[in-house]
Design a protein around this motif. Structure first.
Motif, PDB file in Angstrom:
ATOM      1  N   ARG A 225      25.782 114.967  26.157  1.00 23.36           N
ATOM      2  CA  ARG A 225      24.867 115.866  26.422  1.00 23.36           C
ATOM      3  C   ARG A 225      23.435 114.884  27.296  1.00 23.36           C
ATOM      4  O   ARG A 225      23.278 115.473  27.840  1.00 23.36           O
ATOM      5  N   HIS A 226      23.940 113.758  28.026  1.00 21.44           N
ATOM      6  CA  HIS A 226      23.666 113.382  29.077  1.00 21.44           C
ATOM      7  C   HIS A 226      23.962 113.889  30.368  1.00 21.44           C
ATOM      8  O   HIS A 226      22.864 114.108  30.963  1.00 21.44           O
ATOM      9  N   TYR A 227      25.073 114.497  30.726  1.00 19.64           N
ATOM     10  CA  TYR A 227      25.798 115.163  31.714  1.00 19.64           C
ATOM     11  C   TYR A 227      25.624 116.362  31.496  1.00 19.64           C
ATOM     12  O   TYR A 227      25.128 117.042  32.610  1.00 19.64           O
ATOM     13  N   LEU A 228      25.637 117.116  30.283  1.00 19.45           N
ATOM     14  CA  LEU A 228      25.573 119.063  29.864  1.00 19.45           C
ATOM     15  C   LEU A 228      24.620 119.118  29.109  1.00 19.45           C
ATOM     16  O   LEU A 228      24.797 120.013  28.616  1.00 19.45           O
ATOM     17  N   SER A 229      23.800 118.821  30.513  1.00 14.95           N
ATOM     18  CA  SER A 229      22.470 119.716  29.706  1.00 14.95           C
ATOM     19  C   SER A 229      22.300 121.102  29.633  1.00 14.95           C
ATOM     20  O   SER A 229      23.400 121.795  31.158  1.00 14.95           O
ATOM     21  N   THR A 230      21.139 121.672  29.667  1.00 17.13           N
ATOM     22  CA  THR A 230      21.363 123.790  29.734  1.00 17.13           C
ATOM     23  C   THR A 230      20.390 123.645  30.506  1.00 17.13           C
ATOM     24  O   THR A 230      19.360 123.536  29.810  1.00 17.13           O
ATOM     25  N   PRO A 231      20.560 124.573  31.518  1.00 22.74           N
ATOM     26  CA  PRO A 231      18.906 124.690  32.448  1.00 22.74           C
ATOM     27  C   PRO A 231      17.828 125.610  31.644  1.00 22.74           C
ATOM     28  O   PRO A 231      19.214 126.783  31.072  1.00 22.74           O
ATOM     29  N   ARG A 232      16.822 125.700  30.843  1.00 19.97           N
ATOM     30  CA  ARG A 232      16.085 126.793  30.288  1.00 19.97           C
ATOM     31  C   ARG A 232      15.923 127.963  31.498  1.00 19.97           C
ATOM     32  O   ARG A 232      14.443 128.188  31.451  1.00 19.97           O
ATOM     33  N   VAL A 233      17.021 128.627  31.936  1.00 26.95           N
ATOM     34  CA  VAL A 233      16.093 129.901  33.296  1.00 26.95           C
ATOM     35  C   VAL A 233      15.925 131.276  32.417  1.00 26.95           C
ATOM     36  O   VAL A 233      14.661 131.443  33.180  1.00 26.95           O
ATOM     37  N   LEU A 234      16.278 131.599  30.808  1.00 24.77           N
ATOM     38  CA  LEU A 234      15.484 132.554  30.371  1.00 24.77           C
ATOM     39  C   LEU A 234      14.921 132.195  29.666  1.00 24.77           C
ATOM     40  O   LEU A 234      13.537 133.160  29.651  1.00 24.77           O
ATOM     41  N   VAL A 235      14.621 130.917  29.447  1.00 22.70           N
ATOM     42  CA  VAL A 235      13.137 130.108  28.512  1.00 22.70           C
ATOM     43  C   VAL A 235      11.606 130.835  29.853  1.00 22.70           C
ATOM     44  O   VAL A 235      10.909 131.227  29.945  1.00 22.70           O
ATOM     45  N   GLY A 236      11.981 129.708  31.060  1.00 20.75           N
ATOM     46  CA  GLY A 236      11.283 130.225  32.347  1.00 20.75           C
ATOM     47  C   GLY A 236      10.972 131.661  32.957  1.00 20.75           C
ATOM     48  O   GLY A 236       9.515 131.856  32.648  1.00 20.75           O
ATOM     49  N   GLN A 237      11.676 132.483  32.846  1.00 27.60           N
ATOM     50  CA  GLN A 237      11.732 133.547  32.975  1.00 27.60           C
ATOM     51  C   GLN A 237      10.938 134.425  31.629  1.00 27.60           C
ATOM     52  O   GLN A 237       9.555 135.510  32.203  1.00 27.60           O
TER      53      GLN A 237
END
Length: 321
Positions: free
Chosen positions: A187-199
């Motif tokens: 999990r330290h390396y493989l985060s999920t960018p919250r692009v849909l949340v930001g939009q």
């Protein structure tokens, strides 16, 4: 052709379909892109250095994901749609055994978010990666750090603290015996960018930031720019069961949640009148969202747990410590 250009042609050129807004990509002195009318370009640059942000023997596929995801997270924090990326790679010697899995993972994540590599550089030196990402957003809607007001509610996405626990494992292999050590390292390396949340937050949130240096360090950036304070209910911080079992103490898990850097989750503020719309707006974004506190007048910053004030002395990540 020299070794440098062989590497570029083999691993970086022709790996993606051309976006319609890319007029000229890698292969010339500059890239040419076309910005749709009414939109602005959001730009962010980050550098990852071997020995500081990742160990030299780390899985290159994980390093690629971390490098690109951390940059995309900056775009997510402004509600921008990812579009283009430039990448400068410095390495001691050409290493195709490292580059092959690195590039496979890099382009897999780039394609998932519709982001195209449009240029960059390769040079000899200590292993480091510098990425400049660019995205598109309507300037009047872009999420910023300076929009929070007294009374706004404070939210975070995901679970916090896992990345710090994963880093503990990376730096001390004796911790591999602890529960869920391998999961937390990943999990330290493989985060999920919250692009849909930001939009989805465009027009609803008043301010936002991504959590790269720890909530205890990043939230104050919003407070400073917005000239406000905050009150945080530590009991509301989202922590995973895996983290609690790894550290063996719920209170320590909460401290990890406050100080963990490189989470790449979002912290954002929402006015009272928009709070009811948040759940439905984020219903299809695939991210857990937690309300952890409220914006207060400037000069206030307090942590409390079950109504009791806390005097924890905590700090997030500092690049020069």
């Amino acid at each position: 052709m020299s070794g440098e250009f062989n590497l570029i042609e083999k691993y970086f050129v022709g790996r993606q379909q051309q976006r319609k807004d890319v007029l000229l990509a890698a292969g010339d002195d500059c890239a040419l892109v076309q910005v749709p009318q009414g939109l602005s370009v959001a730009i962010s640059t980050d550098t990852l250095v071997a020995g500081t942000h990742f160990l030299p023997d780390a899985n290159p596929a994980w390093v690629a994901h971390k490098a690109l995801a951390s940059n995309i997270s900056d775009l997510a924090a402004m509600g921008a749609t990812p579009a283009w990326v430039s990448f400068a790679l410095t390495m001691p010697e050409p290493d195709e055994a490292w580059l092959a899995p690195f590039c496979d993972a890099f382009f897999q994540l780039a394609d998932y978010f519709g982001i195209q590599l449009i240029g960059g550089d390769t040079t000899k030196g200590p292993l480091s990666l510098t990425l400049t990402v660019q995205g598109l957003v309507a300037p009047e809607k872009a999420l910023r750090r300076d929009g929070a007001s007294v009374g706004d509610w404070i939210y975070v996405t995901g679970d916090l603290g896992d990345s710090k626990a994963g880093l503990d494992v990376i730096l001390n292999r004796e911790l591999e015996r602890k529960p869920f050590a391998s999961e937390l390292e990943q999990r330290h390396y493989l985060s999920t960018p919250r692009v849909l949340v930001g939009q989805a937050l465009l027009g609803l949130a008043s301010a936002a930031i991504d959590i790269s240096d720890g909530l205890i360090s990043d939230l104050p950036h919003i407070l400073q720019r917005s000239q406000v304070g905050a009150s945080i209910d530590v009991s509301k911080l989202p922590v995973s069961n895996e983290l609690v079992q790894f550290v063996g103490n719920p209170e320590v898990a909460l401290q990890y949640a406050l100080t963990s850097g490189e989470e790449y989750e979002l912290c954002f503020t929402v006015p009272e009148q928009n709070q009811g719309a948040i759940e439905s707006a984020l219903a299809h974004c695939g991210a857990k969202v937690s309300c952890i506190g409220q914006i207060r007048p400037q000069g206030t910053f307090d942590l409390h747990l079950h109504g009791e004030a806390l005097n924890w002395s905590l700090s997030g990540y500092d690049h020069f410590k």
